[in-house]
Design a protein around this motif. Structure first.
Motif, short mmCIF file in Angstrom:
data_model
loop_
_atom_site.label_atom_id
_atom_site.label_comp_id
_atom_site.label_asym_id
_atom_site.label_seq_id
_atom_site.Cartn_x
_atom_site.Cartn_y
_atom_site.Cartn_z
N ASN A 181 0.11 17.36 -5.25
CA ASN A 181 -0.87 18.36 -4.82
C ASN A 181 -2.01 17.68 -4.09
N TYR A 182 -2.33 18.23 -2.92
CA TYR A 182 -3.45 17.72 -2.12
C TYR A 182 -4.54 18.78 -2.11
N HIS A 183 -5.76 18.38 -2.46
CA HIS A 183 -6.91 19.28 -2.45
C HIS A 183 -8.02 18.62 -1.65
N TYR B 88 0.83 -1.20 0.00
CA TYR B 88 0.00 0.00 0.00
C TYR B 88 0.87 1.25 0.00
N SER B 89 1.90 1.28 0.84
CA SER B 89 2.77 2.46 0.94
C SER B 89 3.43 2.78 -0.39
N VAL B 90 3.93 1.79 -1.07
CA VAL B 90 4.59 2.01 -2.36
C VAL B 90 3.57 2.52 -3.38
N ILE B 91 2.41 1.89 -3.43
CA ILE B 91 1.37 2.31 -4.37
C ILE B 91 0.93 3.74 -4.08
N ALA B 92 0.72 4.07 -2.80
CA ALA B 92 0.29 5.43 -2.43
C ALA B 92 1.33 6.46 -2.83
N MET B 93 2.59 6.17 -2.60
CA MET B 93 3.65 7.14 -2.92
C MET B 93 3.76 7.35 -4.43
N LEU B 94 3.45 6.31 -5.22
CA LEU B 94 3.53 6.44 -6.67
C LEU B 94 2.24 6.97 -7.29
N VAL C 280 -21.82 27.45 1.12
CA VAL C 280 -20.45 27.78 1.51
C VAL C 280 -19.56 26.61 1.11
N THR C 281 -18.55 26.90 0.31
CA THR C 281 -17.58 25.88 -0.09
C THR C 281 -16.25 26.24 0.54
N TRP C 282 -15.71 25.27 1.28
CA TRP C 282 -14.45 25.47 2.01
C TRP C 282 -13.44 24.50 1.42
N SER C 283 -12.30 25.01 1.01
CA SER C 283 -11.29 24.13 0.41
C SER C 283 -9.90 24.45 0.97
N MET C 284 -9.02 23.48 0.79
CA MET C 284 -7.63 23.65 1.19
C MET C 284 -6.76 22.98 0.13
N ASP C 285 -5.67 23.65 -0.22
CA ASP C 285 -4.71 23.11 -1.19
C ASP C 285 -3.31 23.22 -0.61
N THR C 286 -2.55 22.14 -0.77
CA THR C 286 -1.18 22.12 -0.29
C THR C 286 -0.38 21.11 -1.11
N LYS C 287 0.91 21.19 -1.01
CA LYS C 287 1.78 20.18 -1.61
C LYS C 287 2.15 19.19 -0.52
N GLN C 288 2.19 17.91 -0.89
CA GLN C 288 2.54 16.88 0.09
C GLN C 288 3.88 16.26 -0.26
N GLU C 289 4.66 16.05 0.77
CA GLU C 289 5.90 15.32 0.58
C GLU C 289 5.55 13.86 0.32
N THR C 290 6.44 13.14 -0.32
CA THR C 290 6.17 11.77 -0.73
C THR C 290 5.71 10.89 0.43
N TRP C 291 6.37 10.97 1.56
CA TRP C 291 6.02 10.09 2.68
C TRP C 291 4.64 10.42 3.26
N MET C 292 4.16 11.68 3.09
CA MET C 292 2.84 12.07 3.61
C MET C 292 1.70 11.48 2.77
N LYS C 293 1.99 11.10 1.53
CA LYS C 293 0.95 10.54 0.66
C LYS C 293 0.37 9.26 1.24
N ILE C 294 1.15 8.56 2.03
CA ILE C 294 0.70 7.31 2.66
C ILE C 294 -0.48 7.61 3.58
N MET C 295 -0.51 8.79 4.17
CA MET C 295 -1.54 9.15 5.14
C MET C 295 -2.75 9.82 4.51
#
Length: 177
Positions: free
Chosen positions: A29-31, A18-24, A137-152
């Motif tokens: 970008n996280y929205h 799962y971790s490898v698949i998630a990182m790839l 009301v639409t509330w959104s957040m955008d950020t960049k994720q480091e590779t290891w954070m994609k697992i979460m």
């Protein structure tokens, strides 16, 4: 005993796969976005969004530590209106949020700088749209994720949804009075 080790080995293998698949598979970008309809006109809802102090009246993360230190700077409700928080609690951490764009009764964009427990930066938008006598009301957040954070990411989606729901519940209660 062999069965126990096979089960543990299988679980570890699944976690690694799962971790490898998630990182790839997940992009950098996280929205996250969620909407709610409030039974009040845009102008009334805007009163609870327009400044950092009014936002913090329903901000779900303010409940993470009742003893956190919060300081406000800038002119309330204008670009540059900013608050910084500092908590000894790692759930709340430390950072600042500042209004970068404010279009009255329409939209607010803020930038968040996280210092603790992880360093990071994100943009958040609150967009109001009239729907008859109600306001979406639409509330959104955008950020960049480091590779290891994609697992979460699935856990992050769950936590964001829970927090946005709590915030929207409070915002509805304030705006629908």
């Amino acid at each position: 005993m062999k069965t126990f080790f096979k089960i543990i080995g299988g679980l570890i293998l699944l976690l690694v796969v799962y971790s490898v698949i998630a990182m790839l598979a997940f992009g950098d970008n996280y929205h996250y976005e969620k909407s709610v309809v409030i039974n009040a006109p845009k102008e009334k809802v805007w009163q609870h969004i327009s400044s950092m102090k009014s936002f913090n009246e329903w901000n779900p993360w303010m409940d993470l530590d009742k003893n956190m230190t919060v300081t406000y700077t800038g002119t309330s409700g204008e670009v540059g209106d900013k608050y910084c928080w500092d908590s000894k609690n790692d759930d709340a951490g430390a950072g600042c949020q500042e209004i970068r764009e404010n279009i009255a009764n329409e939209r607010q964009r803020t930038e968040m700088i996280f210092k603790r427990p992880f360093e990071g930066q994100a943009l958040s938008d609150l967009v109001l749209a009239a729907e008859g006598n109600t306001t979406k009301v639409t509330w959104s957040m955008d950020t960049k994720q480091e590779t290891w954070m994609k697992i979460m990411r699935p856990m992050m989606d769950y936590q964001m949804g829970k927090s946005y729901d709590e915030g929207f519940k409070k915002l509805k209660a304030l705006a629908e009075k």
